[in-house]
Design a protein around this motif. Structure first.
Motif, PDB file in Angstrom:
ATOM      1  N   GLU A   4      -7.919   5.151  81.666  1.00  0.00           N
ATOM      2  CA  GLU A   4      -8.261   6.249  80.751  1.00  0.00           C
ATOM      3  C   GLU A   4      -9.691   6.169  80.234  1.00  0.00           C
ATOM      4  O   GLU A   4     -10.382   7.166  80.183  1.00  0.00           O
ATOM      5  N   ASP A   5     -10.131   4.967  79.892  1.00  0.00           N
ATOM      6  CA  ASP A   5     -11.463   4.836  79.297  1.00  0.00           C
ATOM      7  C   ASP A   5     -12.555   4.652  80.329  1.00  0.00           C
ATOM      8  O   ASP A   5     -13.440   3.811  80.185  1.00  0.00           O
ATOM      9  N   SER A   6     -12.488   5.439  81.422  1.00  0.00           N
ATOM     10  CA  SER A   6     -13.516   5.333  82.457  1.00  0.00           C
ATOM     11  C   SER A   6     -13.615   6.646  83.223  1.00  0.00           C
ATOM     12  O   SER A   6     -12.744   7.507  83.113  1.00  0.00           O
ATOM     13  N   PHE A   7     -14.683   6.787  83.984  1.00  0.00           N
ATOM     14  CA  PHE A   7     -14.923   7.996  84.770  1.00  0.00           C
ATOM     15  C   PHE A   7     -14.916   7.635  86.248  1.00  0.00           C
ATOM     16  O   PHE A   7     -15.633   6.727  86.665  1.00  0.00           O
ATOM     17  N   SER A   8     -14.136   8.340  87.040  1.00  0.00           N
ATOM     18  CA  SER A   8     -14.101   8.045  88.473  1.00  0.00           C
ATOM     19  C   SER A   8     -15.324   8.654  89.148  1.00  0.00           C
ATOM     20  O   SER A   8     -15.799   9.722  88.761  1.00  0.00           O
ATOM     21  N   PHE A   9     -15.825   7.944  90.168  1.00  0.00           N
ATOM     22  CA  PHE A   9     -16.962   8.482  90.913  1.00  0.00           C
ATOM     23  C   PHE A   9     -16.811   8.202  92.397  1.00  0.00           C
ATOM     24  O   PHE A   9     -16.078   7.287  92.797  1.00  0.00           O
ATOM     25  N   PHE A  10     -17.490   9.006  93.176  1.00  0.00           N
ATOM     26  CA  PHE A  10     -17.553   8.833  94.629  1.00  0.00           C
ATOM     27  C   PHE A  10     -18.965   9.231  95.052  1.00  0.00           C
ATOM     28  O   PHE A  10     -19.449  10.288  94.657  1.00  0.00           O
ATOM     29  N   ILE A  11     -19.620   8.348  95.802  1.00  0.00           N
ATOM     30  CA  ILE A  11     -20.978   8.653  96.282  1.00  0.00           C
ATOM     31  C   ILE A  11     -21.036   8.381  97.776  1.00  0.00           C
ATOM     32  O   ILE A  11     -20.557   7.349  98.234  1.00  0.00           O
ATOM     33  N   ARG A  12     -21.623   9.299  98.516  1.00  0.00           N
ATOM     34  CA  ARG A  12     -21.849   9.109  99.946  1.00  0.00           C
ATOM     35  C   ARG A  12     -23.310   9.445 100.222  1.00  0.00           C
ATOM     36  O   ARG A  12     -23.828  10.452  99.759  1.00  0.00           O
ATOM     37  N   THR A  13     -23.970   8.574 100.978  1.00  0.00           N
ATOM     38  CA  THR A  13     -25.372   8.846 101.334  1.00  0.00           C
ATOM     39  C   THR A  13     -25.430  10.009 102.314  1.00  0.00           C
ATOM     40  O   THR A  13     -24.411  10.436 102.859  1.00  0.00           O
ATOM     41  N   GLY A  14     -26.627  10.444 102.598  1.00  0.00           N
ATOM     42  CA  GLY A  14     -26.813  11.397 103.673  1.00  0.00           C
ATOM     43  C   GLY A  14     -26.556  10.703 104.999  1.00  0.00           C
ATOM     44  O   GLY A  14     -26.471   9.475 105.084  1.00  0.00           O
ATOM     45  N   ALA A  15     -26.408  11.498 106.068  1.00  0.00           N
ATOM     46  CA  ALA A  15     -26.287  10.953 107.412  1.00  0.00           C
ATOM     47  C   ALA A  15     -27.558  11.330 108.165  1.00  0.00           C
ATOM     48  O   ALA A  15     -27.852  12.514 108.342  1.00  0.00           O
ATOM     49  N   ALA A  16     -28.337  10.288 108.547  1.00  0.00           N
ATOM     50  CA  ALA A  16     -29.645  10.505 109.176  1.00  0.00           C
ATOM     51  C   ALA A  16     -30.446  11.515 108.336  1.00  0.00           C
ATOM     52  O   ALA A  16     -30.426  11.439 107.108  1.00  0.00           O
ATOM     53  N   ASN A  17     -31.118  12.467 108.990  1.00  0.00           N
ATOM     54  CA  ASN A  17     -31.802  13.509 108.215  1.00  0.00           C
ATOM     55  C   ASN A  17     -31.083  14.838 108.416  1.00  0.00           C
ATOM     56  O   ASN A  17     -31.679  15.902 108.328  1.00  0.00           O
ATOM     57  N   VAL A  18     -29.761  14.738 108.677  1.00  0.00           N
ATOM     58  CA  VAL A  18     -28.997  15.919 109.089  1.00  0.00           C
ATOM     59  C   VAL A  18     -28.002  16.382 108.026  1.00  0.00           C
ATOM     60  O   VAL A  18     -27.935  17.560 107.694  1.00  0.00           O
TER      61      VAL A  18
END
Ligand SMILES: *[C@@H]1O[C@H](CO)[C@@H](O)[C@H](O)[C@H]1NC(C)=O
Length: 226
Positions: free
Chosen positions: A67-81
């Motif tokens: 409860e006392d936190s925020f979920s996150f998801f991060i994905r980098t780009g793929a190549a320059n595409v």
């Protein structure tokens, strides 16, 4: 005599009808019931598969956060595409469909206490200038949390000063961040800030010829308590 025989004959017929019909009816009912159950299951499966892609649909997390936190998801780009993606509380907050992602270092700044998004954008570290990034890093207030994702090249314009400011937010990989490396980072300003990080170097093991494979990170950012 004749009446009794007749009676016995009718009793037998009734018995036969009962012996044959009742099991048949019970059997048919069960079969129909089973078929309906299976069909219902298939329908609900199908509808969950075909669900129209929503902003949240791009942000499916594998676990819930306390409860006392925020979920996150991060994905980098793929190549320059393919542009990177940053999600917060199962909502897309940075990505190509929101038109706020781009080459360089992508950022989402949040209030670490409320989880509210304060700023989204990207700093072009290949063709751009480092000054807007320095300005942004210096303006971060205690209690704010930043989420970062690389796209294409996050490092060419990154100066020692900028690297130092990001290191102070909790990053260790930023010191060695190089040309076309993939990098995801969560860090914050303030005493109780926590950090998360992953780095994949651009080298001979690249998945794409001139860029490494995209990387992802997900987790729970504890609410900032000061
Ligand atoms: C976060 O929001 C709270 C409540 O509105 C505010 O008092 C605080 O200054 C904000 N902190 C940051 C870093 O924006």
């Amino acid at each position: 005599m004749a009446i009794r025989q007749n009676f016995r004959g009718r009793g037998l017929r009734v018995l036969l009808v009962l012996l044959v019909l009742v099991p048949v009816v019970v059997f048919m009912t069960l079969v129909l019931q089973k078929t309906r159950d299976l069909k219902g299951l298939r329908d609900s499966e199908a509808s969950s598969r075909i669900k129209t892609p929503s902003k949240a649909g791009l942000c499916v997390l594998k676990r819930d956060c306390p409860e006392d936190s925020f979920s996150f998801f991060i994905r980098t780009g793929a190549a320059n595409v393919i542009a990177p993606r940053i999600c917060l509380q199962n909502q897309l907050v940075l990505g190509v469909v929101l038109n706020n992602a781009g080459r360089g270092i992508n950022i989402v700044l949040i209030n670490g206490t409320t989880g509210g998004v304060l700023k989204t954008g990207h700093f072009d570290m290949y063709g751009g200038d480092v000054d807007p990034l320095l300005e942004f890093l210096k303006s971060m207030e205690a209690g704010s949390v930043v989420l970062m994702a690389s796209y294409d090249d996050p490092s060419t314009r990154l100066t020692q000063e900028a690297r130092q400011l990001i290191a102070e937010l909790g990053s260790s990989a930023v010191k060695s961040l190089g040309f076309r490396d993939n990098w995801v980072f969560v860090g914050g300003k303030g005493a109780s800030a926590s950090s998360f990080e992953k780095l994949l170097k651009n080298n001979n093991n690249n998945k794409y010829e001139n860029w490494p494979e995209l990387i992802e990170i997900q987790g729970c950012i504890p609410r900032y308590l000061g």
